[in-house]
Design a protein around this motif. Sequence first.
Motif, PDB file in Angstrom:
ATOM      1  N   VAL A   9       0.841  -1.191   0.000  1.00 47.82           N
ATOM      2  CA  VAL A   9       0.000   0.000   0.000  1.00 47.82           C
ATOM      3  C   VAL A   9       0.878   1.243   0.000  1.00 47.82           C
ATOM      4  O   VAL A   9       1.901   1.297   0.680  1.00 47.82           O
ATOM      5  CB  VAL A   9      -0.912   0.024   1.242  1.00 47.82           C
ATOM      6  N   SER A  10       0.453   2.250  -0.765  1.00 44.13           N
ATOM      7  CA  SER A  10       1.075   3.570  -0.693  1.00 44.13           C
ATOM      8  C   SER A  10      -0.027   4.605  -0.887  1.00 44.13           C
ATOM      9  O   SER A  10      -0.598   4.717  -1.967  1.00 44.13           O
ATOM     10  CB  SER A  10       2.159   3.740  -1.771  1.00 44.13           C
ATOM     11  N   THR A  11      -0.367   5.301   0.196  1.00 48.16           N
ATOM     12  CA  THR A  11      -1.318   6.402   0.103  1.00 48.16           C
ATOM     13  C   THR A  11      -0.510   7.683   0.281  1.00 48.16           C
ATOM     14  O   THR A  11       0.058   7.914   1.338  1.00 48.16           O
ATOM     15  CB  THR A  11      -2.400   6.295   1.184  1.00 48.16           C
ATOM     16  N   PHE A  12      -0.453   8.499  -0.737  1.00 50.59           N
ATOM     17  CA  PHE A  12       0.544   9.574  -0.751  1.00 50.59           C
ATOM     18  C   PHE A  12      -0.079  10.914  -1.108  1.00 50.59           C
ATOM     19  O   PHE A  12      -1.163  10.998  -1.679  1.00 50.59           O
ATOM     20  CB  PHE A  12       1.638   9.244  -1.772  1.00 50.59           C
ATOM     21  N   THR A  13       0.631  11.955  -0.767  1.00 46.20           N
ATOM     22  CA  THR A  13       0.420  13.263  -1.363  1.00 46.20           C
ATOM     23  C   THR A  13       1.796  13.872  -1.609  1.00 46.20           C
ATOM     24  O   THR A  13       2.797  13.358  -1.101  1.00 46.20           O
ATOM     25  CB  THR A  13      -0.431  14.185  -0.483  1.00 46.20           C
ATOM     26  N   GLU A  14       1.840  14.914  -2.390  1.00 46.01           N
ATOM     27  CA  GLU A  14       3.113  15.595  -2.639  1.00 46.01           C
ATOM     28  C   GLU A  14       2.865  17.080  -2.813  1.00 46.01           C
ATOM     29  O   GLU A  14       1.775  17.510  -3.185  1.00 46.01           O
ATOM     30  CB  GLU A  14       3.822  15.041  -3.874  1.00 46.01           C
TER      31      GLU A  14
END
Length: 824
Positions: free
Chosen positions: A469-474
């Motif tokens: 899982v990768s829940t990201f923002t940038e």
Amino acid sequence: MTAVADAPQEMAKEIGQERRRKEDQRLITGRTRWTDNLTPPGTLHLAMVRSPFAHAKITSIDVTEAKNATNVVDVLTSADLGESQGVCINAWPITPDQVAPAHLPIAADRVAFAGEVVAVVVARSAAEARDAAELVDVEYEELPAVIGIKEAMKDEVLAHPDLGTNKSALWVFDSAEAGTGGNADDAIAKARTDGIVIEREYRQQRLIPAFMEPRSVVVDPTGEQITVWSATQIPHILRFALAATTGVPESKIRVIAPDVGGGFGGKLQQTPEEMIAFAVARRIGKPIKYTETRSESLVSAHHGRDQWQKLTLAAEKDGTVTGLKVELEADLGAYVAIVGGGVPVLGAFMFNAIYKFPAYHFACQTVLTNTTFTDAYRGAGRPEATYAIERLMDELAAEVGVDPLEVRAKNWITHEEFPFTTVAGLEYDSGNYELATEKAKELFGYDALRAEQRERRERGDKVQLGLGVSTFTEMCGLAPSRVLGQLDYGAGGWEHASVRMLATGKVEVVTGASAHGQGHETAFSQIVADRLGVSFDDVEVLHGDTQIAPKGLDTYGSRSLVVGGEALVRAADKVIEKALPIAAHLLEASVDDVKFHEGSFQVIGTDAKLAIGEVATATFAAHNLPDGVEPSIDADATFDPVNFNYPHGTHLCAMEVDTETGAVKMRKYACVDDIGNIINPLIVSGQVHGGLVQGIAQALWEEAVYDEQGTLVSGSFVDYLLPTAADTISFDVDHTTTPATTNSLGTKGVGEAGTIASTPAVVNAVVDAVRHLGVNDIQMPCTPERVWKAINHGTDGGATEGAAMPHFDPDAEPGTASTEGAGA
């Protein structure tokens, strides 16, 4: 004047269309103008003489034999060129006391990395220059070299002895001191008593951008200006750097970035080779050309990443996060590159990611080593941060004994809470992590794959399945000049655009953003076509030439659309405003009675109207204009946003791991990204797919490796493993939409999203497949050897050796921790 008020809402004909890229016709038919394709009459060619040693004194250079070689015009050293070669600048000194060695394009008396230029040969052909370069006799006195961050931190061997230390700068952010949160140490101390504390150390390996087109530069000094063609991402910044460091007036330098074959940050540089070619051209008075070989590119073009990351996370027993402490050590290589020192600082604002951390402390120590200098590589600091926090959230889920998605949902910012000010001090303007995650789960088939994972575990299959899982923002749209100023960045972040209405009714668009594969000509044409109500084919986009586009800050940090695109919108709106009184005059109506709609000025309540192209033609003729109105409706605009923008998404990866051999295989990859309103879905899909492959490559294949002497042993594509289409699978890509509020288009950046999100998703999946065997970390890239060693020897990621490591058990009741099989 209100002529443009309803334009964006009522004219959405091009925006959202899957237009094929205008650029592709010439790119795929060999009609490109790569820098290496350009050879002005009388051009001489350069070959660089490079040091084989990572650290050495230059005791002598004998150029006699090389000068006498066939068709050699000259052989030059640093002493020959002197101040005319300028210096390579560092535009981002992250602290006032930053230690930074002077970086001459050609080393004068000492080399600091293997591959550094010590002399340059000028000949009538590239082949003759390369042959003669082998005849230059350089005597070295080899010095001890410091290779690697851990050795550099000891300060026992110095990369630059005259500096007295390898430590370049210490940059610190503390939420308690900044007033954005509590004290991280206090939160950690409390969690040690009645909560959970997780400490891990992760390695971000050194990577090589490996762009498709090697760097190339042509300099022609024979005209009124010195014209520089370069395979660069930053023609405007390069022009400034050349002028600022050589004394040549900026008005006398023209920089052109023709078709540029990829960059990924690797061409965001004022390179030594550009400076050398510029100096040699001025000295000899003839056109000069240099194109690097692939081996030269790998050894001397800047590298990326290269960090050790120590993280300490505090949480309550139910998995609610209470504090985060990040301690980074980042390798700058031999020199502090143009923005190299600031790359880890960009990551400082993203370690908190999408989570509501009440307390946060970040400290980064940058160090100098005798290796190729590092700088921005696709994502620039944000992939490093996202990797660490997403790996750590998986560890938290394992500690609590819940599904990795559950612990994320417990801690993320909910869609009702936007805009949200983070513990790092940034204001996230919009987002919906819940929606993106639910859509990704459905696209991925998450529950069915979890069930299959349980079945394989129960059967004791030699090939285990892991879900990552990768829940990201940038933070992207690198721009807000005031913010950059607060960070001591050496330039602003605005972007400039011009819209010219031609006499024929066609439109000429000039942008300061400079493309190297993104599809600017297509997307910008769509924006302007919609705004002005003209045909997509009637819009011509000009860029990458400081003579045609004299103002601009170029392309990096996912800023082209959200900053450059908004500048275009504002310029187009000014065109409409300037055209309105002329149109009203021609229609014999009051300005207040005329509206602009779908490309025409129309008298309200009548059929009388004029297309904007007709107004442009009438303006050019200037036979019948209102008194006091100039015969031009062209317009310029400069946009400087007040905030970054924040794309986000959920990426899910399924990996199969052979527990007997360590071999890994990707089973499925699905992602749902939220990049706001989409201009061209086809371009977006290409950006996401390309970004995914680069991020996955870091997880599984790519690593730049030096031996103890400082030789790059992965200096060719035989040893530096780049993936091909045969190494990847078909990705399932979708999106949700929460428009950005920082620009009128509602767009967010997409160029770096795939790279930022995919690396932790893949590694989390690999670790998840073998966590029940006592593995909680595998250093990237996850080669079969490393995976096999982890399975057979166990890893603890920084915990006490041999301690039982809890993990998520798909069969356990929610909230139940398990240590079954840990420490195996």
